[in-house]
Scaffold this motif. Structure first.
Motif, short mmCIF file in Angstrom:
data_model
loop_
_atom_site.label_atom_id
_atom_site.label_comp_id
_atom_site.label_asym_id
_atom_site.label_seq_id
_atom_site.Cartn_x
_atom_site.Cartn_y
_atom_site.Cartn_z
N GLU A 111 0.83 -1.20 0.00
CA GLU A 111 0.00 0.00 0.00
C GLU A 111 0.87 1.26 0.00
OE1 GLU A 111 -3.10 2.26 -0.56
OE2 GLU A 111 -3.13 0.06 -0.60
N ASP A 112 2.00 1.20 0.70
CA ASP A 112 2.94 2.33 0.67
C ASP A 112 3.43 2.59 -0.76
OD1 ASP A 112 2.90 2.78 3.45
OD2 ASP A 112 4.46 1.28 3.79
N VAL A 113 3.78 1.51 -1.46
CA VAL A 113 4.26 1.64 -2.83
C VAL A 113 3.19 2.29 -3.71
CG1 VAL A 113 4.99 0.38 -4.90
CG2 VAL A 113 5.90 -0.26 -2.65
N GLU A 149 0.74 4.25 -2.84
CA GLU A 149 0.56 5.65 -2.46
C GLU A 149 1.70 6.51 -2.99
OE1 GLU A 149 -1.17 8.99 -0.73
OE2 GLU A 149 -1.99 6.98 -1.06
N ILE A 150 2.93 6.03 -2.85
CA ILE A 150 4.09 6.77 -3.33
C ILE A 150 3.99 7.02 -4.83
CG2 ILE A 150 6.57 6.53 -3.82
CD1 ILE A 150 6.75 5.07 -1.06
N TYR A 151 3.64 6.00 -5.58
CA TYR A 151 3.60 6.15 -7.04
C TYR A 151 2.40 6.93 -7.51
CZ TYR A 151 7.91 3.77 -7.92
OH TYR A 151 9.26 3.48 -7.97
N ALA A 152 1.32 6.96 -6.74
CA ALA A 152 0.19 7.83 -7.08
C ALA A 152 0.64 9.29 -7.03
CB ALA A 152 -0.96 7.59 -6.12
N VAL A 153 1.43 9.63 -6.01
CA VAL A 153 1.95 11.00 -5.91
C VAL A 153 2.95 11.27 -7.02
CG1 VAL A 153 3.31 12.59 -4.50
CG2 VAL A 153 1.59 11.12 -3.42
N ARG A 154 3.87 10.35 -7.24
CA ARG A 154 4.92 10.58 -8.23
C ARG A 154 4.34 10.73 -9.63
NH1 ARG A 154 10.09 6.84 -7.67
NH2 ARG A 154 10.83 8.52 -9.05
N ARG A 155 3.32 9.92 -9.97
CA ARG A 155 2.71 10.03 -11.31
C ARG A 155 1.99 11.35 -11.51
NH1 ARG A 155 1.79 4.46 -11.09
NH2 ARG A 155 -0.04 4.84 -9.82
N ARG A 172 5.97 8.92 -17.17
CA ARG A 172 4.78 8.25 -16.63
C ARG A 172 4.85 6.75 -16.87
NH1 ARG A 172 0.47 5.95 -17.95
NH2 ARG A 172 0.86 6.21 -20.17
N ARG A 173 5.26 6.33 -18.06
CA ARG A 173 5.38 4.90 -18.35
C ARG A 173 6.44 4.26 -17.47
NH1 ARG A 173 5.27 6.81 -23.75
NH2 ARG A 173 7.52 6.39 -23.92
N TYR A 174 7.54 4.96 -17.28
CA TYR A 174 8.66 4.49 -16.45
C TYR A 174 8.18 4.26 -15.02
CZ TYR A 174 12.80 6.34 -13.70
OH TYR A 174 13.79 6.61 -12.81
N LEU A 175 7.39 5.20 -14.48
CA LEU A 175 6.89 5.07 -13.12
C LEU A 175 5.90 3.91 -13.00
CD1 LEU A 175 6.42 8.86 -12.25
CD2 LEU A 175 8.19 7.31 -11.38
N ASP A 176 5.07 3.71 -14.02
CA ASP A 176 4.16 2.56 -14.03
C ASP A 176 4.94 1.24 -13.95
OD1 ASP A 176 1.91 4.14 -14.23
OD2 ASP A 176 1.68 3.89 -16.40
N THR A 177 6.00 1.15 -14.75
CA THR A 177 6.81 -0.07 -14.78
C THR A 177 7.49 -0.30 -13.44
OG1 THR A 177 7.21 0.20 -17.16
CG2 THR A 177 8.74 -1.21 -15.94
N ALA A 178 8.06 0.76 -12.86
CA ALA A 178 8.74 0.63 -11.57
C ALA A 178 7.78 0.19 -10.48
CB ALA A 178 9.40 1.95 -11.19
N GLU A 179 6.58 0.77 -10.46
CA GLU A 179 5.59 0.38 -9.45
C GLU A 179 5.23 -1.09 -9.58
OE1 GLU A 179 1.17 1.74 -7.84
OE2 GLU A 179 1.70 2.01 -9.95
N ALA A 180 4.97 -1.53 -10.80
CA ALA A 180 4.61 -2.94 -11.01
C ALA A 180 5.73 -3.87 -10.57
CB ALA A 180 4.26 -3.16 -12.49
#
Length: 224
Positions: free
Chosen positions: A85-87, A89-95, A204-212
């Protein structure tokens, strides 16, 4: 941990207040000097920082509200360990924040960003995972700083402190950071070419990949 070795940085106008304590500890976490699960001894840390226990506790309260530390009854205060859940939340902000900075930030420091990329590549050649992670943090911090917003800068400081805790969860996957050295370099190439909207979309794509990738790693670790 020997807290006497902590780098306390420059004395600030509000040094030795609870906000200064929180900022100092947040920076140490973001720089990887305080690792997930580290117990934060009140007595030792108050002495190392030169503050009263009450001031230290007030600083802890600020960090607790940011989910950077965890209070465990009858055991003490610890640097937090990240959850799935932390991950998210973090990536929602970063995106939300970082692609906007890439597209519209008014003070992009492309020269310093290029220096950071070269530092990351040097760390990659030397197999220095911590060095790659640190350069990655600085790249994204500088990108958000291009907005000129102190509020966004403060938010990013909090996000990056939590992000560093997540990175420590990947210490058994050293190749994780390698992908993002190249990802940052690609984003910078687009920014230098003036293709800012393309840079924002690539980010944005990079952040999606990192989150996954992070979520999958955490899921696998929980199953083992």
């Amino acid at each position: 941990m020997d807290f006497s070795t902590l780098d306390l940085g420059q004395e600030a106008t509000h040094a030795h207040t609870s906000a200064w304590v929180a900022s100092t500890l947040r920076r140490q976490i973001a720089e990887g000097q305080l690792l997930p699960g580290t117990k934060l001894s009140e007595q030792v840390l108050a002495q190392a920082l030169g503050v009263s226990r009450n001031t230290l506790r007030e600083g802890f309260t600020l960090l607790d509200s940011e989910l950077i530390i965890t209070r465990i009854p009858n055991r003490g205060v610890f640097v937090a360990s990240p959850t799935a859940e932390d991950v998210r939340e973090i990536y929602a902000v970063r995106r939300t924040v970082e692609p906007a900075a890439a597209a519209w930030g008014s003070t992009l420091d492309l020269s310093t960003m290029r220096d950071i990329i070269e530092t990351a590549r040097s760390a990659q050649r030397n197999g220095d995972v911590s060095g790659m992670a640190g350069a990655n943090q600085r790249f994204h911090e500088l990108l958000v700083a291009s907005t000129g917003s102190s509020l966004l800068g403060e938010l990013m400081g909090r996000v990056l402190a939590r992000m560093r805790l997540v990175f420590h969860a990947m210490r058994d996957a050293p190749d994780f950071h390698t992908h993002y050295v190249q990802g940052n370099a690609h984003v910078l190439d687009l920014l230098e070419a003036g293709k800012r909207l393309e840079a924002a979309e690539a980010l944005r794509r990079y952040l999606d990949t990192a989150e996954a990738e992070l979520l999958e790693h955490l899921r696998a670790a929980q199953e083992n």
